[in-house]
Motif scaffolding. Structure first.
Motif, PDB file in Angstrom:
ATOM      1  N   ARG A 241     -10.291   1.761  -6.085  1.00 59.63           N
ATOM      2  CA  ARG A 241     -10.825   2.329  -4.841  1.00 59.63           C
ATOM      3  C   ARG A 241      -9.921   3.423  -4.273  1.00 59.63           C
TER       4      ARG A 241
ATOM      5  N   LYS B 109      -7.737  -2.330  -5.867  1.00 60.81           N
ATOM      6  CA  LYS B 109      -7.086  -1.421  -4.912  1.00 60.81           C
ATOM      7  C   LYS B 109      -6.931  -0.033  -5.533  1.00 60.81           C
TER       8      LYS B 109
ATOM      9  N   ASP C  41      -7.195   3.053  -2.795  1.00 59.78           N
ATOM     10  CA  ASP C  41      -6.832   2.579  -1.456  1.00 59.78           C
ATOM     11  C   ASP C  41      -5.320   2.692  -1.289  1.00 59.78           C
TER      12      ASP C  41
END
Length: 517
Positions: free
Chosen positions: A192, A189, A194
């Motif tokens: 990325r 996570k 994110d």
């Protein structure tokens, strides 16, 4: 009895294997573990001899084979299972000792690449652990070296591992593999970048310590650390003196550190029960300490003090006469540390990166009955472009300096919160009231009681959220306050603006509130 041993953390494994050999246990092993056992002259069978298939793909495939997993999963009480094993010429495996590729250690290294991290995601290890744990009635599975002695003791005394211990080990396996997978998911996570909230939230923390009790003596508690590089956080501090940190110590100190991080100039924050009680900035840290202490000499008793410069001997001479629970500094003068260490119970913490900001993508978690509410941390202070003077009179440069100082403080005062400041020193704080005028009046009363009746003359006021009525302005005027900073946004903002204009008070809107519940 047959044992399969395949470990990344090889501490104690040779000693364990020797004990197992002496008990007549046949050992199966893989890769580096097999090599280490052979070097120690402990007989072991390579997994490839059991599977009839060589390790391949640079060791990515070793144990993923029916000859291993059938031996783990076959229920000894099930005649059909045992007949199938006999027909397939597969033997059972009764003990599994496995720990996983060092994924955590890998991602914590400076400059680690995604390829390195991915290569350290274990596949065969978790699969074996889960197979063995599922068949816990028949297979003892050990994932933690701290359990080696427990298993050995039972084997020596009873010739087998008890069912209760197997159940305990099974539980430990699934906690371990779930944490391992959660750590991988969190790494990806972050990799990325994110920022979304996932459909299901699984996080992993590692225990730092069990605690004597929680918020109150009848509550059990433990302290857990987030896995990852958290420099500048309380979990990174080194304790130099004093008793073990309590639940309340940790909670209160964390709040004080969060506030301290809003400042770059020499600053001291005194905190009590999660609220700041004395905050001051100055040209040097000793002057900041004197001002922070003078702001509230009563509430600091049994409180927390954090600072963002070296703690000097001059400060220590004054601090030693004040009852404090915790002191945190980036460093200490040697004489200062020696002097404060004379107070055996005073918890002295050193946090070199105390000024590092919080990760703005970090989560703020609050447990509610039956659920969890999650938000990103309140990492912003204000939007400069939204800072707007709304009164006829603009703040003077000095007033604006104090307004911004007070705004930093009130962000960490429990709502409804009010902070009064003068000369970059808090002079009154009103936390946690159920209406804003009470918080305002409380802060003014505290200033008069704790400092003097003139403390609020020429001071400024910061409110964590908007004024719903003009009563706070009225109270501010009566106290001699000359400038106010608040978010704005009430449908009755104009009432407060008019009242400020009537009294010649400057008011600034920030366009951003800071509720803290």
């Amino acid at each position: 009895m047959r044992a399969l041993i395949s470990v990344s953390d090889k501490s104690g494994i040779v000693e364990l294997a020797k004990e197992l050999k002496d008990l007549g246990v046949e050992i199966i092993s893989t890769g580096g573990t097999y090599k280490k056992l052979k070097e120690a002259q402990i007989p072991a069978i390579e997994v490839s001899e059991i599977t009839g298939f060589p390790e391949c793909l640079d060791g990515r495939v070793k144990t993923l084979h029916p000859a291993i997993h059938a031996g783990l999963l076959a229920m000894r009480s099930n005649p059909s299972h045992m007949k199938q094993l006999a027909d397939l010429n597969i033997e059972t495996i009764d003990l599994v000792i496995v720990n996983l590729y060092p994924f955590k250690e890998t991602i914590l290294k400076d400059g680690v690449t995604r390829a390195e991290a991915v290569e350290n995601i274990d596949i065969g290890g978790p699969t074996m652990l889960r197979s063995a744990a599922k068949n816990y009635q028949d297979v003892a599975v050990v994932v933690d070296p701290r359990d080696y002695d427990k298993v050995l003791t039972e084997l020596k005394e009873h010739g087998e591992v008890s069912l209760d211990t197997k159940l305990y080990l099974m539980h430990k396996v699934f906690m371990h593999t779930s944490a391992y997978d959660a750590m991988i998911a969190e790494y990806l996570k972050n990799e990325r970048n994110d920022k979304s909230f996932p459909e299901s939230l699984t996080m992993t923390f590692e225990k730092v310590q069990d605690m004597r009790y929680g918020e109150n003596p009848h509550q059990a508690a433990a302290f857990y650390r987030e896995i990852g590089k958290r420099k500048g956080s309380l979990t990174d501090a080194v304790q130099l003196n004093g008793k073990e940190l309590s639940f309340n110590n940790i909670n209160d100190t964390n709040g004080a550190l969060e506030l301290l991080k809003e400042f770059t100039e020499p600053t001291v924050v005194a905190c009590k029960h999660g609220n700041p009680c004395g905050v001051a900035s100055a040209d040097n840290i000793y002057e900041a300490w004197k001002k922070a202490y003078a702001a509230d000499k009563v509430s600091i008793f049994g409180g927390i003090v954090v600072l963002n410069r070296t703690l000097t001997y001059e400060m220590a001479e004054e601090m030693k006469d004040v009852f404090l629970e915790v002191v945190v500094a980036p460093s200490y003068e040697e004489k200062a540390l020696d002097l404060l260490k004379l107070k055996k119970n005073l918890r002295l913490l050193q946090l070199p990166d105390i000024d590092l900001p919080q990760d703005e993508n970090a989560y703020d978690l609050k447990k509610v009955n039956g659920g969890l509410i999650v938000q990103t941390i309140d990492s912003k202070l204000l939007h400069d472009e939204d800072l707007k003077v709304v009164t006829d009179r603009s703040p003077s440069d000095k007033e604006m300096e104090d307004l911004l100082f007070a705004w930093r403080v009130v962000k960490y005062v429990k709502s409804n919160g009010i902070a009064l400041a003068k000369n970059k020193q808090t002079v009154g704080i009103g936390p946690g009231q159920v209406n804003r005028v009470w918080a305002t009046r409380q802060s003014i009363e505290h200033a008069a009681e704790l400092i003097d009746n003139e403390a609020t003359k020429g001071a400024v006021l910061a409110s964590d959220a908007f004024f719903p009525f003009d009563d706070c302005v009225e109270a501010a005027h009566q106290a001699g306050i000359t400038a106010i900073i608040q978010p704005g946004g009430s449908i009755r903002d104009e009432d407060s603006i008019k009242k400020c204009n009537e009294y010649g008070i400057a008011m600034v809107f920030t366009g951003m509130r800071h509720f803290k519940h």
